[in-house]
Design a protein around this motif. Sequence first.
Motif, PDB file in Angstrom:
ATOM      1  N   GLU A  22       0.844  -1.189   0.000  1.00  0.00           N
ATOM      2  CA  GLU A  22       0.000   0.000   0.000  1.00  0.00           C
ATOM      3  C   GLU A  22       0.884   1.245   0.000  1.00  0.00           C
ATOM      4  O   GLU A  22       1.924   1.271   0.656  1.00  0.00           O
ATOM      5  CB  GLU A  22      -0.906   0.000   1.231  1.00  0.00           C
ATOM      6  N   LYS A  23       0.433   2.250  -0.720  1.00  0.00           N
ATOM      7  CA  LYS A  23       1.229   3.476  -0.852  1.00  0.00           C
ATOM      8  C   LYS A  23       1.036   4.365   0.369  1.00  0.00           C
ATOM      9  O   LYS A  23      -0.083   4.667   0.782  1.00  0.00           O
ATOM     10  CB  LYS A  23       0.810   4.227  -2.112  1.00  0.00           C
ATOM     11  N   TYR A  24       2.164   4.786   0.936  1.00  0.00           N
ATOM     12  CA  TYR A  24       2.199   5.756   2.026  1.00  0.00           C
ATOM     13  C   TYR A  24       3.051   6.936   1.551  1.00  0.00           C
ATOM     14  O   TYR A  24       4.069   6.738   0.887  1.00  0.00           O
ATOM     15  CB  TYR A  24       2.853   5.160   3.279  1.00  0.00           C
ATOM     16  N   VAL A  25       2.635   8.138   1.872  1.00  0.00           N
ATOM     17  CA  VAL A  25       3.417   9.332   1.529  1.00  0.00           C
ATOM     18  C   VAL A  25       3.985   9.931   2.805  1.00  0.00           C
ATOM     19  O   VAL A  25       3.327   9.915   3.854  1.00  0.00           O
ATOM     20  CB  VAL A  25       2.585  10.380   0.756  1.00  0.00           C
ATOM     21  N   LEU A  26       5.203  10.439   2.714  1.00  0.00           N
ATOM     22  CA  LEU A  26       5.861  10.985   3.893  1.00  0.00           C
ATOM     23  C   LEU A  26       5.111  12.185   4.446  1.00  0.00           C
ATOM     24  O   LEU A  26       4.625  13.027   3.694  1.00  0.00           O
ATOM     25  CB  LEU A  26       7.296  11.402   3.577  1.00  0.00           C
ATOM     26  N   ALA A 136      17.107  -0.357   9.401  1.00  0.00           N
ATOM     27  CA  ALA A 136      15.790   0.250   9.610  1.00  0.00           C
ATOM     28  C   ALA A 136      14.988  -0.491  10.676  1.00  0.00           C
ATOM     29  O   ALA A 136      15.162  -1.690  10.890  1.00  0.00           O
ATOM     30  CB  ALA A 136      15.011   0.258   8.302  1.00  0.00           C
ATOM     31  N   LYS A 137      14.101   0.261  11.299  1.00  0.00           N
ATOM     32  CA  LYS A 137      13.203  -0.281  12.318  1.00  0.00           C
ATOM     33  C   LYS A 137      11.813   0.292  12.091  1.00  0.00           C
ATOM     34  O   LYS A 137      11.653   1.502  11.932  1.00  0.00           O
ATOM     35  CB  LYS A 137      13.693   0.114  13.710  1.00  0.00           C
ATOM     36  N   LEU A 138      10.823  -0.585  12.074  1.00  0.00           N
ATOM     37  CA  LEU A 138       9.427  -0.154  12.030  1.00  0.00           C
ATOM     38  C   LEU A 138       9.036   0.202  13.451  1.00  0.00           C
ATOM     39  O   LEU A 138       9.088  -0.632  14.349  1.00  0.00           O
ATOM     40  CB  LEU A 138       8.534  -1.279  11.492  1.00  0.00           C
ATOM     41  N   ASN A 139       8.671   1.466  13.667  1.00  0.00           N
ATOM     42  CA  ASN A 139       8.291   1.916  15.007  1.00  0.00           C
ATOM     43  C   ASN A 139       6.851   1.563  15.332  1.00  0.00           C
ATOM     44  O   ASN A 139       6.557   1.041  16.411  1.00  0.00           O
ATOM     45  CB  ASN A 139       8.460   3.436  15.143  1.00  0.00           C
ATOM     46  N   ASN A 148      -6.876  10.570  11.972  1.00  0.00           N
ATOM     47  CA  ASN A 148      -7.821   9.470  11.811  1.00  0.00           C
ATOM     48  C   ASN A 148      -7.602   8.737  10.480  1.00  0.00           C
ATOM     49  O   ASN A 148      -8.545   8.401   9.760  1.00  0.00           O
ATOM     50  CB  ASN A 148      -9.272   9.955  11.940  1.00  0.00           C
ATOM     51  N   LYS A 149      -6.301   8.493  10.158  1.00  0.00           N
ATOM     52  CA  LYS A 149      -5.905   7.787   8.945  1.00  0.00           C
ATOM     53  C   LYS A 149      -4.838   6.773   9.310  1.00  0.00           C
ATOM     54  O   LYS A 149      -4.124   6.961  10.302  1.00  0.00           O
ATOM     55  CB  LYS A 149      -5.307   8.759   7.917  1.00  0.00           C
ATOM     56  N   PRO A 150      -4.661   5.733   8.496  1.00  0.00           N
ATOM     57  CA  PRO A 150      -3.556   4.801   8.720  1.00  0.00           C
ATOM     58  C   PRO A 150      -2.217   5.536   8.609  1.00  0.00           C
ATOM     59  O   PRO A 150      -2.011   6.345   7.703  1.00  0.00           O
ATOM     60  CB  PRO A 150      -3.721   3.772   7.603  1.00  0.00           C
ATOM     61  N   TRP A 151      -1.312   5.230   9.531  1.00  0.00           N
ATOM     62  CA  TRP A 151      -0.039   5.930   9.641  1.00  0.00           C
ATOM     63  C   TRP A 151       1.050   4.913   9.941  1.00  0.00           C
ATOM     64  O   TRP A 151       0.778   3.892  10.576  1.00  0.00           O
ATOM     65  CB  TRP A 151      -0.138   6.920  10.804  1.00  0.00           C
ATOM     66  N   ALA A 152       2.267   5.185   9.539  1.00  0.00           N
ATOM     67  CA  ALA A 152       3.402   4.313   9.838  1.00  0.00           C
ATOM     68  C   ALA A 152       4.610   5.179  10.185  1.00  0.00           C
ATOM     69  O   ALA A 152       4.761   6.288   9.662  1.00  0.00           O
ATOM     70  CB  ALA A 152       3.720   3.429   8.635  1.00  0.00           C
ATOM     71  N   GLY A 153       5.453   4.675  11.069  1.00  0.00           N
ATOM     72  CA  GLY A 153       6.663   5.392  11.461  1.00  0.00           C
ATOM     73  C   GLY A 153       7.864   4.473  11.424  1.00  0.00           C
ATOM     74  O   GLY A 153       7.788   3.309  11.833  1.00  0.00           O
ATOM     75  N   PHE A 154       8.978   4.984  10.923  1.00  0.00           N
ATOM     76  CA  PHE A 154      10.197   4.205  10.766  1.00  0.00           C
ATOM     77  C   PHE A 154      11.405   5.026  11.222  1.00  0.00           C
ATOM     78  O   PHE A 154      11.418   6.249  11.083  1.00  0.00           O
ATOM     79  CB  PHE A 154      10.433   3.861   9.287  1.00  0.00           C
ATOM     80  N   ASN A 155      12.424   4.353  11.745  1.00  0.00           N
ATOM     81  CA  ASN A 155      13.723   4.953  12.005  1.00  0.00           C
ATOM     82  C   ASN A 155      14.763   4.161  11.227  1.00  0.00           C
ATOM     83  O   ASN A 155      14.573   2.964  10.973  1.00  0.00           O
ATOM     84  CB  ASN A 155      14.089   4.910  13.493  1.00  0.00           C
ATOM     85  N   ALA A 156      15.868   4.801  10.876  1.00  0.00           N
ATOM     86  CA  ALA A 156      16.959   4.106  10.189  1.00  0.00           C
ATOM     87  C   ALA A 156      18.266   4.836  10.463  1.00  0.00           C
ATOM     88  O   ALA A 156      18.271   6.030  10.782  1.00  0.00           O
ATOM     89  CB  ALA A 156      16.700   4.041   8.685  1.00  0.00           C
ATOM     90  N   THR A 157      19.356   4.099  10.346  1.00  0.00           N
ATOM     91  CA  THR A 157      20.692   4.679  10.507  1.00  0.00           C
ATOM     92  C   THR A 157      21.607   4.135   9.414  1.00  0.00           C
ATOM     93  O   THR A 157      21.372   3.051   8.868  1.00  0.00           O
ATOM     94  CB  THR A 157      21.308   4.339  11.884  1.00  0.00           C
ATOM     95  N   ILE A 182      17.750   8.711  10.564  1.00  0.00           N
ATOM     96  CA  ILE A 182      16.547   9.045   9.808  1.00  0.00           C
ATOM     97  C   ILE A 182      15.327   8.671  10.647  1.00  0.00           C
ATOM     98  O   ILE A 182      15.290   7.598  11.253  1.00  0.00           O
ATOM     99  CB  ILE A 182      16.512   8.255   8.481  1.00  0.00           C
ATOM    100  N   SER A 183      14.352   9.557  10.681  1.00  0.00           N
ATOM    101  CA  SER A 183      13.092   9.246  11.331  1.00  0.00           C
ATOM    102  C   SER A 183      11.978   9.802  10.450  1.00  0.00           C
ATOM    103  O   SER A 183      12.001  10.981  10.094  1.00  0.00           O
ATOM    104  CB  SER A 183      13.019   9.872  12.728  1.00  0.00           C
ATOM    105  N   VAL A 184      11.065   8.919  10.048  1.00  0.00           N
ATOM    106  CA  VAL A 184       9.990   9.356   9.155  1.00  0.00           C
ATOM    107  C   VAL A 184       8.636   8.853   9.636  1.00  0.00           C
ATOM    108  O   VAL A 184       8.528   7.787  10.243  1.00  0.00           O
ATOM    109  CB  VAL A 184      10.209   8.898   7.689  1.00  0.00           C
ATOM    110  N   GLU A 185       7.629   9.664   9.350  1.00  0.00           N
ATOM    111  CA  GLU A 185       6.246   9.261   9.492  1.00  0.00           C
ATOM    112  C   GLU A 185       5.628   9.339   8.104  1.00  0.00           C
ATOM    113  O   GLU A 185       5.984  10.204   7.305  1.00  0.00           O
ATOM    114  CB  GLU A 185       5.480  10.194  10.434  1.00  0.00           C
TER     115      GLU A 185
END
Length: 190
Positions: A22-26, A136-139, A148-157, A182-185
């Motif tokens: 599924e497509k997620y945008v930063l 990378a790590k899925l937070n 009120n939307k599906p969200w994902a967070g990741f960290n990486a080094t 790197i830390s992204v939502e």
Amino acid sequence: MKSTLLAAALAVSATTAFASAEKYVLDSSHSQVVFSYDHLGFSTTTGMFSGFEGEIMFDQEDPAASSVSVSMPVLEMFTGWKPREDHFMTEDFFGAVEGDLITFTSTGIEVTGENTAKITGDLTMNGVTKSVVLDAKLNKVDTHPMANKPWAGFNATTTLVRSEFDLGQFAPFVSDEVQVQISVEAQKAE
């Protein structure tokens, strides 16, 4: 006729390959790339990129089938001291002009644990493209409580070597190795 059938088969197989991704945008306001390096042994200097764009094709059931692509404007670098930022944009380093981007496009993902992976990809910076590996790590994957939307967070080094990207000015006095965090939502695309 054969070429039409081949094209149709390729289109179907490409669609099937990403059927569960599924497509997620930063979320640009909550995504950062922080870098740090040793300055003459006296201090650790830090800088950051924020407000950049990207997308993740995220397959939660088969993370190895996921992908990521990100781009950030070089001129958006922030170090906390304007003269340093200006120097980084000169020919000593980036020789940056409006529109110059740093890009990362994944080429493979190796799952290493329940919520960890090594993401290999092509990093293009200063006109040079090199393969790099992100630890990378899925937070978290959940519904964002405010959006009120599906969200994902990741960290990486990762660790980059400046001189490999023609940015090695003043090495080894200023460390050639740069630590990157790197830390992204990202929100699920509509």
